[in-house]
Design a protein around this motif. Structure first.
Motif, short mmCIF file in Angstrom:
data_model
loop_
_atom_site.label_atom_id
_atom_site.label_comp_id
_atom_site.label_asym_id
_atom_site.label_seq_id
_atom_site.Cartn_x
_atom_site.Cartn_y
_atom_site.Cartn_z
N ASP A 174 22.55 1.68 66.60
CA ASP A 174 23.22 1.58 67.91
C ASP A 174 24.00 2.85 68.22
N TRP A 175 24.56 3.44 67.19
CA TRP A 175 25.30 4.69 67.37
C TRP A 175 24.38 5.80 67.88
N PHE A 176 23.20 5.92 67.28
CA PHE A 176 22.23 6.92 67.73
C PHE A 176 21.76 6.61 69.15
N ARG A 177 21.50 5.35 69.42
CA ARG A 177 21.07 4.96 70.77
C ARG A 177 22.14 5.28 71.80
N SER A 178 23.40 5.08 71.43
CA SER A 178 24.51 5.38 72.33
C SER A 178 24.53 6.86 72.69
N ILE A 179 24.38 7.70 71.69
CA ILE A 179 24.38 9.15 71.93
C ILE A 179 23.20 9.53 72.82
N TYR A 180 22.05 8.92 72.56
CA TYR A 180 20.85 9.21 73.38
C TYR A 180 21.12 8.89 74.85
N LEU A 212 29.12 0.34 70.37
CA LEU A 212 29.42 1.73 70.05
C LEU A 212 30.31 1.78 68.81
N LYS A 213 29.69 1.63 67.66
CA LYS A 213 30.42 1.67 66.40
C LYS A 213 29.59 2.44 65.38
N ALA A 214 30.26 3.34 64.65
CA ALA A 214 29.55 4.15 63.66
C ALA A 214 28.84 3.32 62.60
N PRO A 215 29.43 2.21 62.10
CA PRO A 215 28.72 1.44 61.07
C PRO A 215 27.37 0.89 61.54
N HIS A 216 27.26 0.63 62.87
CA HIS A 216 25.97 0.19 63.42
C HIS A 216 25.16 1.45 63.73
N ILE A 217 24.56 2.00 62.72
CA ILE A 217 24.04 3.36 62.79
C ILE A 217 22.97 3.54 63.87
N LEU A 272 27.98 0.64 76.71
CA LEU A 272 28.36 0.93 75.34
C LEU A 272 29.71 0.28 75.08
N LYS A 273 29.71 -0.78 74.30
CA LYS A 273 30.91 -1.58 74.08
C LYS A 273 31.64 -1.15 72.80
N THR A 274 32.92 -0.86 72.94
CA THR A 274 33.73 -0.62 71.75
C THR A 274 34.23 -1.98 71.24
N HIS A 275 34.89 -1.97 70.10
CA HIS A 275 35.37 -3.23 69.51
C HIS A 275 36.45 -3.88 70.37
N GLN A 276 37.10 -3.12 71.26
CA GLN A 276 38.15 -3.67 72.11
C GLN A 276 37.61 -4.48 73.28
N CYS A 277 36.38 -4.25 73.65
CA CYS A 277 35.81 -4.88 74.85
C CYS A 277 35.48 -6.34 74.56
N PHE A 278 36.15 -7.26 75.25
CA PHE A 278 35.97 -8.69 74.98
C PHE A 278 35.00 -9.36 75.93
N THR A 298 25.39 5.04 82.47
CA THR A 298 25.96 4.55 81.21
C THR A 298 27.45 4.31 81.38
N PHE A 299 27.90 3.14 80.96
CA PHE A 299 29.32 2.79 80.96
C PHE A 299 29.80 2.73 79.52
N VAL A 300 30.95 3.34 79.25
CA VAL A 300 31.60 3.21 77.95
C VAL A 300 32.82 2.34 78.17
N ALA A 301 32.85 1.16 77.54
CA ALA A 301 33.83 0.13 77.89
C ALA A 301 34.74 -0.24 76.73
N SER A 302 36.04 -0.12 76.97
CA SER A 302 37.05 -0.62 76.05
C SER A 302 37.82 -1.77 76.70
N PHE A 303 38.33 -1.50 77.91
CA PHE A 303 39.13 -2.50 78.60
C PHE A 303 38.30 -3.34 79.56
N CYS A 304 37.06 -2.94 79.79
CA CYS A 304 35.97 -3.75 80.33
C CYS A 304 36.01 -4.07 81.82
N THR A 305 37.15 -4.45 82.37
CA THR A 305 37.13 -5.06 83.70
C THR A 305 36.73 -4.10 84.81
#
Length: 385
Positions: free
Chosen positions: A85-91, A78-83, A58-64, A31-38
């Motif tokens: 997706d949020w659960f899937r991310s934690i899984y 990876l955003k809390a409003p996308h409930i 898992l893409k944050t809002h910063q990842c373009f 699993t990759f958690v990506a903000s700056f992506c490259t």
């Protein structure tokens, strides 16, 4: 205090579901958690060359970066409003055998991974001018609970990837890490600067998008993010003055931090081009003839191209007091330091650069980044797993 209460509640819920999902079997997946992506992109591509392992991004809002389709990839916001997706991310975080992160993520404070899982910090900077982590001077103003949380997050890293011994020392101090947790494989995304074909394609695409690149020299302005200064109007560059003196020979490209609010009233559309957000910084570095920066980490990678830099540090004393530097600023940076647009123009007109310093700077800060960083990283982590 209200902010801390909200964060505490959020992390409580995160930990609850993480511990529940951790009861499920561990999977052969990364699993990759990506903000700056490259760094994530280069590491992921190398992993896919030698493994059929499932990959979760898992893409944050910063990842373009969109990340192209691939049968073994799953891309989740990876955003809390996308409930869901949020659960899937934690899984996925709870059931992966490898977790890569490229930034500070507060949720790591409550993700006590099982013994068979490794967490690798790719970080988003090849070097550091300003202090960060536990050495950031502004940490003194944070709530004690926040400081405790920072240490928990940093303690979650099994390995931190570095491109030099200088950065190894900085990470050890910033994150309070032992020497054995430093991985000297080089920075994955710097592989781009050793790939002649990739650089040529990047330049070709940008020339098609901005034909002026083939007609004039390119000044690229890429400043660091400044807290509470999100508007493009805070550039502090006298654009009118630059246009009057430099426009016959140069064009000015802007690449502002992703957090900056970019809304420019461009009165000089044949001179100023805003490439913030829409164009990758590495590609802009390829077509830039001169880089103007300040306390950003961009110069560490730009130095690999052996091209001149100027440092527009108009708030040097204030920034040093608030953030702190690892070394004396004017001794560290490989180029002239200026504080006004007039001084900047003089340097550009007279070509008063320090290319010998740029070469030394590149060698010192990119010691392990020699075009094969992604391959070395994957071989080191996966050969024995």
């Amino acid at each position: 205090m209200v902010r801390e209460i909200v964060i505490t509640l959020y992390l409580f819920v995160f930990r609850l579901f993480f511990n529940m999902f951790k009861l499920l079997p561990q999977k052969k997946k990364t699993t990759f958690v990506a903000s700056f992506c490259t760094n994530v992109l280069f590491t992921m591509r190398e992993l896919e060359k030698c493994s059929d392992e499932d990959i979760i991004i898992l893409k944050t809002h910063q990842c373009f970066i969109t990340f192209e389709d691939n049968p073994n990839r799953t891309i989740i916001k990876l955003k809390a409003p996308h409930i869901m997706d949020w659960f899937r991310s934690i899984y996925h975080l709870a059931t992966s055998r490898m977790v890569f992160v490229d930034n500070y993520y507060g949720f790591l404070a409550v993700t006590k991974f099982r013994s068979g899982t490794k967490c690798i910090q790719l970080w988003h900077a090849a070097g550091a001018i300003k202090k960060f982590g536990l050495k950031d001077l502004s940490i003194e103003n944070r709530h004690p609970r926040a400081c405790k949380r920072f240490r928990k997050v940093y303690g979650r890293f099994d390995f931190v990837v570095v491109g030099s011994e200088k950065m190894a020392v900085i990470f050890r101090e910033s994150f309070d890490l032992s020497a054995k947790r430093i991985l000297r494989t080089g920075i994955p995304r710097t592989d781009f600067f050793f790939d002649t074909v990739a650089k040529h394609e990047a330049a070709k695409f940008l020339i098609q998008e901005f034909p002026i690149i083939g007609e004039k020299k390119v000044i690229l302005y890429a400043p660091t993010y400044r807290d509470h200064r999100l508007q493009a109007g805070d550039l502090r560059l006298d654009i009118e003055k630059m246009y009057e003196v430099l426009s016959d020979e140069y064009v000015l490209f802007l690449s502002l931090h992703p957090k900056a609010s970019v809304s420019i009233q461009n009165e000089y559309p044949d001179f100023v081009f805003d490439a913030s957000g829409g164009v990758h910084i590495n590609h802009l570095l390829v077509i830039a003839d001169v880089l103007i920066s300040d306390y950003s980490s961009v110069p560490f990678e730009f130095s690999l191209l052996n091209k001149p830099m100027v440092f527009f540090a108009y708030d040097l004393e204030e920034y040093a007091q608030n953030k702190g530097f690892w070394e004396d600023y004017e001794e560290l940076v490989p180029g002239p330091v200026v504080k006004t647009t007039g001084e900047l123009i003089d340097v550009l007109k007279n070509g008063e650069y320090r290319l010998e310093q740029v070469r030394d700077f590149a060698n010192e800060w990119n010691k392990y980044s020699n075009g094969k960083s992604s391959k070395r990283l994957i071989n080191t982590l996966y050969n024995n797993t």
